[in-house]
Design a protein around this motif. Sequence first.
Motif, PDB file in Angstrom:
ATOM      1  N   ASP A  24       7.879  24.401 -13.771  1.00  0.00           N
ATOM      2  CA  ASP A  24       7.257  25.658 -13.363  1.00  0.00           C
ATOM      3  C   ASP A  24       6.780  25.655 -11.911  1.00  0.00           C
ATOM      4  N   ILE A  25       6.809  24.482 -11.274  1.00  0.00           N
ATOM      5  CA  ILE A  25       6.312  24.393  -9.900  1.00  0.00           C
ATOM      6  C   ILE A  25       7.328  25.020  -8.936  1.00  0.00           C
ATOM      7  N   VAL A  26       6.852  25.961  -8.114  1.00  0.00           N
ATOM      8  CA  VAL A  26       7.689  26.565  -7.072  1.00  0.00           C
ATOM      9  C   VAL A  26       7.466  25.813  -5.760  1.00  0.00           C
ATOM     10  N   TYR A  27       6.201  25.677  -5.372  1.00  0.00           N
ATOM     11  CA  TYR A  27       5.879  24.839  -4.223  1.00  0.00           C
ATOM     12  C   TYR A  27       4.423  24.402  -4.305  1.00  0.00           C
ATOM     13  N   ILE A  28       4.096  23.392  -3.508  1.00  0.00           N
ATOM     14  CA  ILE A  28       2.741  22.832  -3.481  1.00  0.00           C
ATOM     15  C   ILE A  28       2.259  22.876  -2.044  1.00  0.00           C
ATOM     16  N   GLU A  29       1.065  23.388  -1.881  1.00  0.00           N
ATOM     17  CA  GLU A  29       0.500  23.601  -0.548  1.00  0.00           C
ATOM     18  C   GLU A  29      -0.728  22.711  -0.362  1.00  0.00           C
ATOM     19  N   SER A  30      -0.815  22.054   0.789  1.00  0.00           N
ATOM     20  CA  SER A  30      -1.972  21.214   1.095  1.00  0.00           C
ATOM     21  C   SER A  30      -3.045  22.045   1.789  1.00  0.00           C
TER      22      SER A  30
ATOM     23  N   GLU B  85       0.835  -1.211   0.000  1.00  0.00           N
ATOM     24  CA  GLU B  85       0.000   0.000   0.000  1.00  0.00           C
ATOM     25  C   GLU B  85       0.865   1.253   0.000  1.00  0.00           C
ATOM     26  N   LEU B  86       2.100   1.141   0.483  1.00  0.00           N
ATOM     27  CA  LEU B  86       3.042   2.265   0.447  1.00  0.00           C
ATOM     28  C   LEU B  86       3.795   2.325  -0.871  1.00  0.00           C
ATOM     29  N   GLU B  87       3.341   1.515  -1.833  1.00  0.00           N
ATOM     30  CA  GLU B  87       3.942   1.453  -3.167  1.00  0.00           C
ATOM     31  C   GLU B  87       5.413   1.040  -3.089  1.00  0.00           C
ATOM     32  N   ALA B  88       5.682   0.073  -2.205  1.00  0.00           N
ATOM     33  CA  ALA B  88       7.030  -0.482  -2.114  1.00  0.00           C
ATOM     34  C   ALA B  88       7.388  -1.174  -3.420  1.00  0.00           C
TER      35      ALA B  88
ATOM     36  N   LYS C 171       0.109  13.630  -0.513  1.00  0.00           N
ATOM     37  CA  LYS C 171       0.789  12.340  -0.654  1.00  0.00           C
ATOM     38  C   LYS C 171       0.691  11.836  -2.091  1.00  0.00           C
ATOM     39  N   LYS C 172      -0.446  12.015  -2.713  1.00  0.00           N
ATOM     40  CA  LYS C 172      -0.621  11.521  -4.083  1.00  0.00           C
ATOM     41  C   LYS C 172       0.231  12.307  -5.078  1.00  0.00           C
ATOM     42  N   ILE C 173       0.267  13.624  -4.942  1.00  0.00           N
ATOM     43  CA  ILE C 173       1.078  14.412  -5.879  1.00  0.00           C
ATOM     44  C   ILE C 173       2.556  14.124  -5.651  1.00  0.00           C
TER      45      ILE C 173
ATOM     46  N   THR D 251      -6.510  22.021  -7.047  1.00  0.00           N
ATOM     47  CA  THR D 251      -7.164  20.816  -7.561  1.00  0.00           C
ATOM     48  C   THR D 251      -7.425  19.858  -6.413  1.00  0.00           C
ATOM     49  N   LEU D 252      -8.413  18.991  -6.592  1.00  0.00           N
ATOM     50  CA  LEU D 252      -8.771  17.997  -5.585  1.00  0.00           C
ATOM     51  C   LEU D 252      -7.770  16.843  -5.649  1.00  0.00           C
TER      52      LEU D 252
END
Length: 215
Positions: free
Chosen positions: A145-151, A91-94, A173-175, A168-169
């Motif tokens: 182009d991504i500087v940072y991603i905020e949850s 499930e942790l994509e090991a 963790k997924k991104i 976006t929805l």
Amino acid sequence: MKLSAVAIDDEPLALEIIKQYCTQINEIDLTQTFDNAVAGLDYINRHRPSLLFIDIDMPDINGIDLVNQLQSRPMIIFTTAYKEFALEGFELEAIDYLLKPFSFDRFEKAFQKALSRYQIGNTADELEPFFVYSEYRMIKIDFRDIVYIESLDDYIKIHLSNSKPVMTLMSLKKIALKLSPKKFIRVHRSYIVATDHLASLSGRKSGFLQGWSFL
């Protein structure tokens, strides 16, 4: 090409076997081994290896909990004597789940999976743009182009260098699974930043960086 790797296991014999196996594979650079999981966690967060061999049932911290605390997750190969943990591991994509005692052939097979994933990801350092659904349309995002991603609860806000932020929805963790660990770092529970845009990082609190600034 060599993959930097770290091994964590509370059993010295298990670590010695991993060391021996790694010496037989030219593409592995086993930089450190730890029988103390907490020390291993700190090292990984500071040095960000490409691959982690880790036991699950350890006295100071469960291997699965440790992986969940990593700021920037390397590829994971679980090495454990307990098959009942397999589902949680995957499930942790090991990359793989090695049940002790495992042979060199089985170990090498698991590593080759990691190497293939790494080669794909490395090619993807010039990652292809991806699309997210926002404001009733699909918007193309270029990783460069991504500087940072905020949850923001169930949403993320992608802050870009060349246009307004895109919301976006999606979970952080997924991104994070789409991002190259060489290009992005999780500095807080709610933020992932692009290393190319970072000017400085400072301090740590509960495993997360306390301050950062941009170029």
